[in-house]
Design a protein around this motif. Structure first.
Motif, PDB file in Angstrom:
ATOM      1  N   GLU A   1     -10.530 -73.461  34.841  1.00  0.00           N
ATOM      2  CA  GLU A   1     -11.355 -72.933  33.748  1.00  0.00           C
ATOM      3  C   GLU A   1     -10.651 -73.039  32.390  1.00  0.00           C
ATOM      4  O   GLU A   1     -11.301 -72.949  31.344  1.00  0.00           O
ATOM      5  CB  GLU A   1     -11.678 -71.457  34.014  1.00  0.00           C
ATOM      6  N   PHE A   2      -9.339 -73.234  32.396  1.00  0.00           N
ATOM      7  CA  PHE A   2      -8.565 -73.227  31.153  1.00  0.00           C
ATOM      8  C   PHE A   2      -8.020 -74.611  30.802  1.00  0.00           C
ATOM      9  O   PHE A   2      -7.134 -74.736  29.948  1.00  0.00           O
ATOM     10  CB  PHE A   2      -7.431 -72.202  31.266  1.00  0.00           C
ATOM     11  N   ILE A   3      -8.570 -75.655  31.439  1.00  0.00           N
ATOM     12  CA  ILE A   3      -8.173 -77.022  31.141  1.00  0.00           C
ATOM     13  C   ILE A   3      -9.168 -77.636  30.170  1.00  0.00           C
ATOM     14  O   ILE A   3     -10.382 -77.572  30.382  1.00  0.00           O
ATOM     15  CB  ILE A   3      -8.112 -77.868  32.435  1.00  0.00           C
TER      16      ILE A   3
ATOM     17  N   MET B   1      -7.854 -63.706  26.639  1.00  0.00           N
ATOM     18  CA  MET B   1      -6.859 -64.749  26.792  1.00  0.00           C
ATOM     19  C   MET B   1      -6.673 -65.541  25.505  1.00  0.00           C
ATOM     20  O   MET B   1      -7.466 -65.451  24.569  1.00  0.00           O
ATOM     21  CB  MET B   1      -7.262 -65.690  27.929  1.00  0.00           C
ATOM     22  N   TYR B   2      -5.638 -66.375  25.480  1.00  0.00           N
ATOM     23  CA  TYR B   2      -5.379 -67.213  24.307  1.00  0.00           C
ATOM     24  C   TYR B   2      -6.557 -68.138  24.029  1.00  0.00           C
ATOM     25  O   TYR B   2      -6.843 -68.465  22.875  1.00  0.00           O
ATOM     26  CB  TYR B   2      -4.100 -68.026  24.536  1.00  0.00           C
ATOM     27  N   SER B   3      -7.268 -68.555  25.081  1.00  0.00           N
ATOM     28  CA  SER B   3      -8.420 -69.444  24.914  1.00  0.00           C
ATOM     29  C   SER B   3      -9.611 -68.747  24.278  1.00  0.00           C
ATOM     30  O   SER B   3     -10.545 -69.406  23.826  1.00  0.00           O
ATOM     31  CB  SER B   3      -8.843 -69.993  26.276  1.00  0.00           C
ATOM     32  N   GLY B   4      -9.586 -67.410  24.261  1.00  0.00           N
ATOM     33  CA  GLY B   4     -10.727 -66.638  23.782  1.00  0.00           C
ATOM     34  C   GLY B   4     -11.568 -66.083  24.905  1.00  0.00           C
ATOM     35  O   GLY B   4     -12.364 -65.155  24.702  1.00  0.00           O
ATOM     36  N   LYS B   5     -11.415 -66.620  26.121  1.00  0.00           N
ATOM     37  CA  LYS B   5     -12.149 -66.097  27.260  1.00  0.00           C
ATOM     38  C   LYS B   5     -11.619 -64.727  27.638  1.00  0.00           C
ATOM     39  O   LYS B   5     -10.442 -64.416  27.433  1.00  0.00           O
ATOM     40  CB  LYS B   5     -12.013 -67.032  28.466  1.00  0.00           C
ATOM     41  N   THR B   6     -12.499 -63.915  28.228  1.00  0.00           N
ATOM     42  CA  THR B   6     -12.079 -62.607  28.718  1.00  0.00           C
ATOM     43  C   THR B   6     -11.978 -62.636  30.237  1.00  0.00           C
ATOM     44  O   THR B   6     -12.764 -63.295  30.920  1.00  0.00           O
ATOM     45  CB  THR B   6     -13.064 -61.512  28.293  1.00  0.00           C
TER      46      THR B   6
ATOM     47  N   ALA C   1      -2.764 -69.429  32.639  1.00  0.00           N
ATOM     48  CA  ALA C   1      -3.975 -69.727  31.871  1.00  0.00           C
ATOM     49  C   ALA C   1      -3.665 -69.844  30.385  1.00  0.00           C
ATOM     50  O   ALA C   1      -4.119 -70.777  29.707  1.00  0.00           O
ATOM     51  CB  ALA C   1      -5.029 -68.654  32.117  1.00  0.00           C
ATOM     52  N   ASP C   2      -2.864 -68.920  29.870  1.00  0.00           N
ATOM     53  CA  ASP C   2      -2.489 -68.989  28.449  1.00  0.00           C
ATOM     54  C   ASP C   2      -1.649 -70.226  28.169  1.00  0.00           C
ATOM     55  O   ASP C   2      -1.852 -70.930  27.170  1.00  0.00           O
ATOM     56  CB  ASP C   2      -1.698 -67.735  28.054  1.00  0.00           C
ATOM     57  N   ALA C   3      -0.679 -70.499  29.031  1.00  0.00           N
ATOM     58  CA  ALA C   3       0.200 -71.647  28.821  1.00  0.00           C
ATOM     59  C   ALA C   3      -0.563 -72.968  28.949  1.00  0.00           C
ATOM     60  O   ALA C   3      -0.319 -73.914  28.200  1.00  0.00           O
ATOM     61  CB  ALA C   3       1.363 -71.598  29.804  1.00  0.00           C
ATOM     62  N   LEU C   4      -1.498 -73.044  29.889  1.00  0.00           N
ATOM     63  CA  LEU C   4      -2.296 -74.254  30.047  1.00  0.00           C
ATOM     64  C   LEU C   4      -3.167 -74.509  28.818  1.00  0.00           C
ATOM     65  O   LEU C   4      -3.286 -75.652  28.351  1.00  0.00           O
ATOM     66  CB  LEU C   4      -3.178 -74.136  31.298  1.00  0.00           C
TER      67      LEU C   4
END
Length: 504
Positions: free
Chosen positions: A453-455, A337-342, A357-360
């Protein structure tokens, strides 16, 4: 587009094609609501008796047509039910007025001008009637070639609001607000109702750019090349199976005096087949509506600009088409993902949470005061709350409560939902940081936990799952049409207003 005018003319003297009045229940008796005194006089004080002989009871959602007697300039009287009459000294509820006006406006499709003589003793009541009438007048006829079909569904051309003082600043402001909110809700409806072969991610992004120029908004569009370069694995993974590549759109309204920034994130799946985890027969036909969250976010940003709210409102539209093909993401694939998480993809039909998730994550980088995402996210929420109520989850109980109260205030049904920590374990993956599926029971809550998880740390966040009310498949009612409803636009606009005022 339906025109709105305020008039101090009397109900008996204004020329119109129809005259709308209110009736209500008082015990077992039908009573004529305030605003209709002149009309009742034209019936020699027997309007309630005439309506009762035609079966009218004054119940909400009821509408009765009666030929106008001599003494009225309009040839037709439409009596709409307001429900129970209030106690002496109390006013009719704004939602009852909104629904009654919407019922009348729907009934008058194809009519040029209607005068609304409903109870409007205060600006907020006038605003409710105007909003209901403009929402009820909505019709989507862009794809109907037959002129007779178009004429039958043609929106009411003009709404004249009687009892609203055109020179009174408060009444004028209420009417202008109602027009902006209703028209932007109808913008969202138009997008939702568009067929997916025309509303691709690129076409949606182009529509935002056009509106951005008109309303002075800053628009940035990330295409597939920019998304690849930026590492937006969630959005790219969902869009991988389609010939129509995904987009991430940022649309921003700013005000020079703003002290707070509200970020809105919308799920924009322009068509959802389920991907490789293909939806069963009978579940694909309405999946053009899976971009309703993005439509609501877009409409809200435009409404904030039209109203000149003293708050910065940034919209993020995560746009993709979820299709099965040889290039589509498979169950078992892992996306970075953009956050680096898989994320291990266990079900490609749980795609909305991936693009969100990416947009958040991207929205959090700008450190807004609060983030609200809106999505037709889970069938589980429909099972829990039905077709007319959206669920609200948040990482802050007070913020969740505030949004629930705002939704109730503007007439949108909602319900606060929890984020139980024990459900998080079900998304543990032996391969990746997290899986996109967890326990089946409580699936709507599991989806909310995934998004959480993405906030970013310290950011107030709420999630609206509008899967139930976003698209109405039954018969129209009140101001709600068949098809796209524009669910959550009114809640988000009011949230922006209260954020500007420092009350949220």
């Amino acid at each position: 587009m339906t025109a709105l005018t305020l008039s101090t003319a009397g109900a008996a003297t204004l020329r119109a094609d129809a005259l709308v009045v209110g009736v209500a229940k008082s015990g077992k008796t039908l009573v004529v609501a305030p605003g209709a005194e002149a009309v009742d006089k034209a019936f020699d004080g027997r309007l309630a008796a005439v309506l009762e002989t035609l079966g009218a009871t004054g119940g909400e959602g009821e509408a009765t047509k009666v030929p106008a007697p001599a003494g009225l300039k309009a040839p037709l009287v439409v009596a709409v039910g307001l429900g129970a009459a209030p106690e002496d000294g109390e006013a009719y509820g704004t939602e009852a007025l909104r629904r009654a006006a919407g019922t009348a406006a729907r009934l008058l499709h194809g009519t040029k001008k209607a005068a609304f003589a409903l109870p409007v003793a205060a600006p907020e009541e006038a605003g409710a009637v105007a909003e209901g009438a403009l929402l009820g007048a909505y019709a989507f006829t862009a794809y109907q070639a037959a002129q007779d079909a178009k004429d039958a569904k043609k929106p009411l051309a003009e709404v004249a609001l009687l009892g609203a003082k055109p020179r009174d600043k408060a009444y004028k402001a209420a009417a202008e607000r109602a027009q902006a909110v209703a028209e932007e809700t109808n913008r969202a409806r138009d997008l939702i109702n568009m067929p997916p072969n025309d509303l691709t991610p690129a076409a949606f992004a182009a529509a935002v750019q056009t509106a951005g120029k008109e309303h002075g908004l800053k628009v940035q569009v990330l295409d597939e090349r920019a998304l690849t370069k930026g590492g937006y694995g969630g959005i790219l993974g969902v869009g991988a199976g389609s010939e129509n590549p995904p987009r991430l759109v940022r649309v921003a309204y700013t005000h020079a005096k703003a002290e707070k920034t509200l970020a809105l994130v919308g799920k924009g799946i322009t068509y959802d087949s389920g991907g490789i985890s293909l939806k069963p027969a009978g579940h694909n036909e309405t999946m053009k509506c899976d971009m309703s969250g993005a439509a609501a976010v877009f409409a809200t940003v435009v409404a904030a600009a039209r109203l000149g709210l003293e708050v910065n409102v940034t919209g993020w539209l995560a746009l993709a088409e979820n299709m099965p093909s040889g290039s589509a993401t498979r169950p078992g694939d892992v996306l970075r993902m953009y956050s680096g998480k898989t994320v291990e993809v266990l079900n490609t039909d749980a795609e909305g949470r991936l693009v969100l998730a990416d947009a958040l994550t991207k929205a959090c980088e700008e450190h807004p005061d609060a983030i609200v995402d809106v999505a037709t996210l889970t069938g589980a929420m429909v099972l829990a709350l039905g077709n007319r109520t959206f669920g609200i989850m948040a990482n802050d109980d007070d913020y969740r409560t505030a949004i629930h109260e705002i939704a109730e205030e503007v007439g949108e049904q909602s319900w606060p939902m929890p984020l139980p920590a024990d459900l998080r374990k079900g998304m543990d993956s032996p391969t990746a940081d997290i899986a996109n599926m967890g326990e089946r029971m409580g699936g709507g809550l599991v989806a909310g936990l995934f998004l959480q998880e993405f906030i970013g740390e310290g950011i107030t966040w709420a999630h609206l799952d509008i899967a139930g009310p976003a698209f109405h498949e039954g018969a129209p009612y009140g101001y709600t049409p068949k098809g796209g409803t524009g669910s959550s636009v009114r809640t988000l606009v009011r949230l922006a207003e209260l954020t500007a005022a420092g009350e949220v």
